[in-house]
Design a protein around this motif. Structure first.
Motif, mmCIF file in Angstrom:
data_model
loop_
_atom_site.group_PDB
_atom_site.id
_atom_site.type_symbol
_atom_site.label_atom_id
_atom_site.label_comp_id
_atom_site.label_asym_id
_atom_site.label_seq_id
_atom_site.Cartn_x
_atom_site.Cartn_y
_atom_site.Cartn_z
ATOM 1 N N MET A 1 -17.519 -47.675 -16.543
ATOM 2 C CA MET A 1 -18.071 -47.084 -17.754
ATOM 3 C C MET A 1 -17.566 -47.842 -18.977
ATOM 4 O O MET A 1 -16.539 -48.510 -18.929
ATOM 5 N N ASN A 2 -18.271 -47.689 -20.052
ATOM 6 C CA ASN A 2 -17.880 -48.278 -21.326
ATOM 7 C C ASN A 2 -17.270 -47.166 -22.189
ATOM 8 O O ASN A 2 -17.975 -46.245 -22.608
ATOM 9 N N ILE A 3 -15.970 -47.251 -22.420
ATOM 10 C CA ILE A 3 -15.210 -46.147 -23.018
ATOM 11 C C ILE A 3 -14.621 -46.544 -24.369
ATOM 12 O O ILE A 3 -14.088 -47.649 -24.510
ATOM 13 N N ALA A 4 -14.678 -45.645 -25.332
ATOM 14 C CA ALA A 4 -13.910 -45.773 -26.569
ATOM 15 C C ALA A 4 -12.677 -44.901 -26.430
ATOM 16 O O ALA A 4 -12.788 -43.718 -26.092
ATOM 17 N N LEU A 5 -11.497 -45.479 -26.658
ATOM 18 C CA LEU A 5 -10.241 -44.745 -26.524
ATOM 19 C C LEU A 5 -9.506 -44.760 -27.853
ATOM 20 O O LEU A 5 -8.959 -45.787 -28.280
ATOM 21 N N ILE A 6 -9.486 -43.619 -28.513
ATOM 22 C CA ILE A 6 -8.793 -43.482 -29.792
ATOM 23 C C ILE A 6 -7.317 -43.188 -29.525
ATOM 24 O O ILE A 6 -6.989 -42.328 -28.724
ATOM 25 N N GLY A 7 -6.435 -43.912 -30.213
ATOM 26 C CA GLY A 7 -5.002 -43.707 -30.014
ATOM 27 C C GLY A 7 -4.493 -44.373 -28.748
ATOM 28 O O GLY A 7 -3.561 -43.878 -28.104
ATOM 29 N N ALA A 8 -5.064 -45.513 -28.393
ATOM 30 C CA ALA A 8 -4.763 -46.168 -27.118
ATOM 31 C C ALA A 8 -3.369 -46.764 -27.041
ATOM 32 O O ALA A 8 -2.919 -47.126 -25.957
ATOM 33 N N SER A 9 -2.671 -46.884 -28.169
ATOM 34 C CA SER A 9 -1.337 -47.480 -28.148
ATOM 35 C C SER A 9 -0.222 -46.440 -28.117
ATOM 36 O O SER A 9 0.951 -46.787 -28.057
ATOM 37 N N GLY A 10 -0.581 -45.165 -28.149
ATOM 38 C CA GLY A 10 0.420 -44.103 -28.172
ATOM 39 C C GLY A 10 0.985 -43.779 -26.806
ATOM 40 O O GLY A 10 0.631 -44.400 -25.792
ATOM 41 N N PHE A 70 -5.486 -39.199 -30.063
ATOM 42 C CA PHE A 70 -4.969 -39.190 -31.439
ATOM 43 C C PHE A 70 -3.922 -38.100 -31.613
ATOM 44 O O PHE A 70 -4.050 -36.993 -31.105
ATOM 45 N N SER A 71 -2.858 -38.438 -32.340
ATOM 46 C CA SER A 71 -1.844 -37.444 -32.701
ATOM 47 C C SER A 71 -1.497 -37.622 -34.174
ATOM 48 O O SER A 71 -1.801 -38.661 -34.772
ATOM 49 N N GLY A 72 -0.860 -36.630 -34.743
ATOM 50 C CA GLY A 72 -0.490 -36.711 -36.155
ATOM 51 C C GLY A 72 0.936 -37.140 -36.390
ATOM 52 O O GLY A 72 1.449 -37.041 -37.504
ATOM 53 N N HIS A 73 1.597 -37.652 -35.369
ATOM 54 C CA HIS A 73 3.027 -37.928 -35.468
ATOM 55 C C HIS A 73 3.374 -39.034 -36.449
ATOM 56 O O HIS A 73 4.516 -39.137 -36.880
ATOM 57 N N ALA A 74 2.389 -39.883 -36.799
ATOM 58 C CA ALA A 74 2.667 -40.988 -37.710
ATOM 59 C C ALA A 74 2.677 -40.547 -39.165
ATOM 60 O O ALA A 74 2.962 -41.343 -40.056
ATOM 61 N N ASN A 75 2.416 -39.273 -39.414
ATOM 62 C CA ASN A 75 2.317 -38.776 -40.783
ATOM 63 C C ASN A 75 3.354 -37.702 -41.034
ATOM 64 O O ASN A 75 3.730 -36.968 -40.119
ATOM 65 N N GLY A 76 3.812 -37.592 -42.268
ATOM 66 C CA GLY A 76 4.827 -36.593 -42.598
ATOM 67 C C GLY A 76 4.339 -35.174 -42.393
ATOM 68 O O GLY A 76 5.085 -34.316 -41.918
ATOM 69 N N ASP A 77 3.089 -34.900 -42.760
ATOM 70 C CA ASP A 77 2.506 -33.578 -42.570
ATOM 71 C C ASP A 77 1.685 -33.614 -41.279
ATOM 72 O O ASP A 77 0.466 -33.818 -41.294
ATOM 73 N N VAL A 78 2.364 -33.419 -40.155
ATOM 74 C CA VAL A 78 1.745 -33.605 -38.849
ATOM 75 C C VAL A 78 0.528 -32.708 -38.677
ATOM 76 O O VAL A 78 -0.541 -33.164 -38.245
ATOM 77 N N LEU A 79 0.657 -31.437 -39.007
ATOM 78 C CA LEU A 79 -0.418 -30.482 -38.765
ATOM 79 C C LEU A 79 -1.662 -30.812 -39.574
ATOM 80 O O LEU A 79 -2.762 -30.921 -39.031
ATOM 81 N N GLY A 85 -7.862 -35.243 -38.898
ATOM 82 C CA GLY A 85 -8.301 -36.324 -38.032
ATOM 83 C C GLY A 85 -9.175 -35.846 -36.892
ATOM 84 O O GLY A 85 -10.211 -36.456 -36.591
ATOM 85 N N ILE A 86 -8.796 -34.742 -36.247
ATOM 86 C CA ILE A 86 -9.567 -34.272 -35.096
ATOM 87 C C ILE A 86 -10.930 -33.746 -35.548
ATOM 88 O O ILE A 86 -11.928 -33.899 -34.827
ATOM 89 N N LYS A 87 -11.001 -33.159 -36.733
ATOM 90 C CA LYS A 87 -12.299 -32.739 -37.266
ATOM 91 C C LYS A 87 -13.212 -33.949 -37.444
ATOM 92 O O LYS A 87 -14.410 -33.899 -37.113
ATOM 93 N N ASN A 88 -12.652 -35.048 -37.963
ATOM 94 C CA ASN A 88 -13.441 -36.258 -38.144
ATOM 95 C C ASN A 88 -13.873 -36.849 -36.803
ATOM 96 O O ASN A 88 -14.991 -37.353 -36.663
ATOM 97 N N ILE A 89 -12.984 -36.799 -35.819
ATOM 98 C CA ILE A 89 -13.318 -37.333 -34.497
ATOM 99 C C ILE A 89 -14.474 -36.554 -33.882
ATOM 100 O O ILE A 89 -15.413 -37.131 -33.326
ATOM 101 N N ILE A 90 -14.413 -35.234 -33.977
ATOM 102 C CA ILE A 90 -15.495 -34.404 -33.442
ATOM 103 C C ILE A 90 -16.806 -34.697 -34.167
ATOM 104 O O ILE A 90 -17.859 -34.875 -33.544
ATOM 105 N N GLN A 91 -16.737 -34.763 -35.499
ATOM 106 C CA GLN A 91 -17.946 -35.023 -36.278
ATOM 107 C C GLN A 91 -18.491 -36.427 -35.995
ATOM 108 O O GLN A 91 -19.711 -36.607 -35.841
#
Length: 212
Positions: A1-10, A70-79, A85-91
């Motif tokens: 399959m041809n897959i897009a993987l967001i956050g592939a380096s985490g 995708f995770s929010g760990h790279a940002n100070g305000d994780v939540l 980010g997840i809202k944007n990914i879904i949209q």
């Protein structure tokens, strides 16, 4: 399959990447720091910003499936960063007409008793609360979606590097406890379960979990 993987380096994303490549899938890794991944004939690497909806929507065009670690760990305000980010990914998945969206979830929204989720137990570690709450909100957002063929996979309470045993149990919304009294899964076996679901869909528009 041809897959897009967001956050592939985490932490989890890199395990999913390795598992997908080992099964000869074609992967496009969407990451904030593309220098962390080496491209190959089987692997394309793109810089992305999940907070940029227009860019992300364009990048998700034409895949058989989108997997997000995708995770929010790279940002100070994780939540706040994660939920945005997840809202944007879904949209973006909707705008790109993605055939499937597979999401790395959290253990916090699994139940330890009827109506009692892990995140709401008295001993839940504060250090993990923001990311757990973000994953719970992501699950709630997905459950409201009618235009995305989504699946979320929650790990057991403890996920860590280990062995790829391919010997594990699957569950739905309840935390899995092993015979040793622990709730755990290796990140390698988590990745196996995710790619299994990619190849043979069994939890369409559902959340499920994996553990020993």
């Amino acid at each position: 399959m041809n897959i897009a993987l967001i956050g592939a380096s985490g932490f989890i994303g890199s395990a999913i990447l390795n598992e997908a490549l080992s099964r000869h899938h074609q992967v496009t890794a969407l990451v904030s720091r593309p220098e962390k991944i080496t491209a190959s004939t089987q692997l394309k690497v793109l810089a992305t910003d999940v907070q940029n909806l227009a860019q992300l929507s364009a990048q998700l065009q034409g895949f058989d499936a989108v997997i997000t670690a995708f995770s929010g760990h790279a940002n100070g305000d994780v939540l706040a960063y994660y939920v945005s980010g997840i809202k944007n990914i879904i949209q973006a998945a909707k705008e790109a007409k993605a055939k499937r969206l597979l999401v790395v979830g959290g253990a916090g929204s699994l139940e330890v008793a009827p109506g009692l989720q892990v995140i709401d137990t008295p001993d839940f570690p504060e250090a993990y609360r923001a990311s757990a709450e973000g994953a719970r909100q992501a699950l709630n957002l997905l459950r409201e979606e009618t235009n995305v063929d989504w699946t979320m996979l929650s790990p057991s309470a403890w996920i860590a590097p280990g062995q790829r045993t391919n010997q594990f149990r699957l569950g739905k919304d309840q935390l899995l406890i092993a015979a040793d009294g622990k709730s755990h899964i290796s990140v390698e076996d988590y990745a196996v379960a995710m790619i299994n679901e990619l190849e043979q869909p069994a939890h369409t528009r559902q959340r499920f979990t994996v553990g020993y």
